[in-house]
Scaffold this active site. Structure first.
Site, PDB file in Angstrom:
ATOM      1  NE  ARG A   1       8.952  -2.133  -6.531  1.00  0.00           N
ATOM      2  CZ  ARG A   1       9.019  -1.261  -5.513  1.00  0.00           C
ATOM      3  NH1 ARG A   1      10.100  -1.217  -4.747  1.00  0.00           N
ATOM      4  NH2 ARG A   1       8.008  -0.445  -5.265  1.00  0.00           N
TER       5      ARG A   1
ATOM      6  CD  GLU B   1      -1.009   5.970  -5.286  1.00  0.00           C
ATOM      7  OE1 GLU B   1      -0.715   6.196  -6.473  1.00  0.00           O
ATOM      8  OE2 GLU B   1      -0.491   5.070  -4.614  1.00  0.00           O
TER       9      GLU B   1
ATOM     10  CE  LYS C   1      -2.264   2.919  -6.606  1.00  0.00           C
ATOM     11  NZ  LYS C   1      -1.587   2.367  -7.758  1.00  0.00           N
TER      12      LYS C   1
ATOM     13  CB  SER D   1      -0.352  -3.736  -2.582  1.00  0.00           C
ATOM     14  OG  SER D   1       0.834  -3.432  -3.285  1.00  0.00           O
ATOM     15  N   GLY D   2       0.860  -1.047  -1.063  1.00  0.00           N
ATOM     16  CA  GLY D   2       1.642  -0.354  -0.050  1.00  0.00           C
ATOM     17  C   GLY D   2       2.514  -1.172   0.878  1.00  0.00           C
TER      18      GLY D   2
ATOM     19  NE  ARG E   1       5.454  -1.716  -2.995  1.00  0.00           N
ATOM     20  CZ  ARG E   1       5.482  -0.925  -1.928  1.00  0.00           C
ATOM     21  NH1 ARG E   1       6.411  -1.086  -1.008  1.00  0.00           N
ATOM     22  NH2 ARG E   1       4.606   0.045  -1.776  1.00  0.00           N
TER      23      ARG E   1
END
Ligand code: 13P
Length: 338
Positions: free
Chosen positions: A30, A174, A216, A258-259, A289
């Protein structure tokens, strides 16, 4: 607070979860993307800037932290967990050790981290965390995900969830079906259904109290390279239908990842899901993200402009907060950004 109360608070209407639990490796990627060196100081500076924003009080119910951040002290001298709690938000901790190659399969992954987890949870509780996260990943291709991948990840998620509840904390479960590939939205629906059904089967076997969990999941979306794009309405309809079919009704809420969706897509889709939500479950966000991208770019340009960075983050948090109540609109997006 009991685990049921914590879980409810995590999915309160108007608020959602900030997933700031990128491992050092992911953070490296990132920060590299915005040309900033990935040092401990820089990681802390960016995260502390977000955690001191005014929207923490109004739009963020919980923050998922990485082990390093949970142990850090903010520049004002209080611990990062105190800073989060001061804003009325709940600190959480990512406890999985990442997705590793699954032996006997051809390239699929299983999430590891169960060894020593009981002892780690005890320490995390003392450090102030009240919920945890474990992410399993599934890729879609003509032969994947395999039954082996679906079963082994569900088993690990259930054992993790049971250990977290034993430590009086809430497990975020998740299972992420990845967007990579050219599969259709219907294929995503079919795979996500199978994955969720197996997770809830294993959670029941391991006697996990569903009222003290938060799911999630991914939204139901076509693969990134699929030529048939889906409308926001279709995404919302199929996502809601899939969750209604596969998630037991005593789960208090769902916090989507959000993937790889853009910030705007993630906000729009969540809003559309809430517009048609006719269940007792709350639908909110647990975005990484899609909550941090713009703020990260602004931060990288000028780290000293704390107010400007926080305004960018506040705007995104506010828009997603509005989406949890189906109150987001293009008009609100523009007026708030101005
Ligand atoms: P994204 O919203 O960027 O997918 O991250 C959420 C997350 O916590 C992944 O585990």
């Amino acid at each position: 607070m009991t685990i049921e109360e914590i879980a409810k608070k995590m999915v309160t209407k108007g608020k959602g979860i900030l997933a700031a639990d990128e491992s050092t490796g992911t953070m490296e990627k990132r920060l590299k993307s915005v040309n900033v060196e990935c040092t401990e100081k820089n990681r802390l500076h960016f995260r502390e800037t977000l955690f001191s924003s005014s929207s923490m009080k109004t739009c963020i119910s919980g923050v998922i932290l990485f082990d390093e951040t949970l142990r850090q002290t903010s520049s004002s001298g209080i611990s990062i967990t105190e800073l989060i709690k001061k804003n009325g938000s709940i600190p959480g901790i990512k406890v999985d050790k990442g997705a590793k190659l699954l032996a006997g399969s051809d390239g699929e992954k299983v999430t590891e981290g169960l060894d020593g987890l009981r002892e780690r949870m005890e320490e995390y509780y003392k450090l102030g965390a009240r919920f945890a996260k474990w992410r399993a990943v599934y890729t879609i291709s003509n032969k994947h995900p395999s039954e082996q991948c679906i079963n082994s990840n569900a088993h690990a998620l259930a054992r993790y969830a049971a250990l977290v509840q034993e430590a009086k904390m809430v497990p975020i479960v998740e299972p992420e079906v990845l967007m990579d590939g050219d599969h259709t939205i219907d294929k995503c629906y079919e795979v996500t259904s199978k994955v969720l059904a197996e997770c809830y089967k294993q959670l029941a076997i391991h006697k996990v109290n569903l009222a003290g969990t938060v799911l999630k999941p991914n939204m139901i979306l076509p693969g990134t390279d699929c030529k048939d794009k889906a409308s926001t309405e279709e995404i919302a309809k199929k996502t809601l239908e899939c969750l209604k079919k596969n998630v037991p009704s005593n789960v208090p809420g769902v916090a989507f990842l959000s993937g790889g969706q853009s910030e705007l897509e993630a906000t729009k889709n969540l809003n559309a899901i809430n517009k048609i939500n006719d269940t007792k479950m709350n639908f909110t966000f647990s975005y990484g993200r899609a909550l941090q991208q713009s703020a990260l770019k602004t931060w990288a340009k000028s780290m000293k402009e704390i107010n400007t960075i926080q305004e960018v983050f506040n705007h995104r948090a506010k828009m997603n907060g509005a989406s949890t109540e189906a109150k987001w609109s293009e008009k609100l997006e523009k007026s708030s950004a101005a």
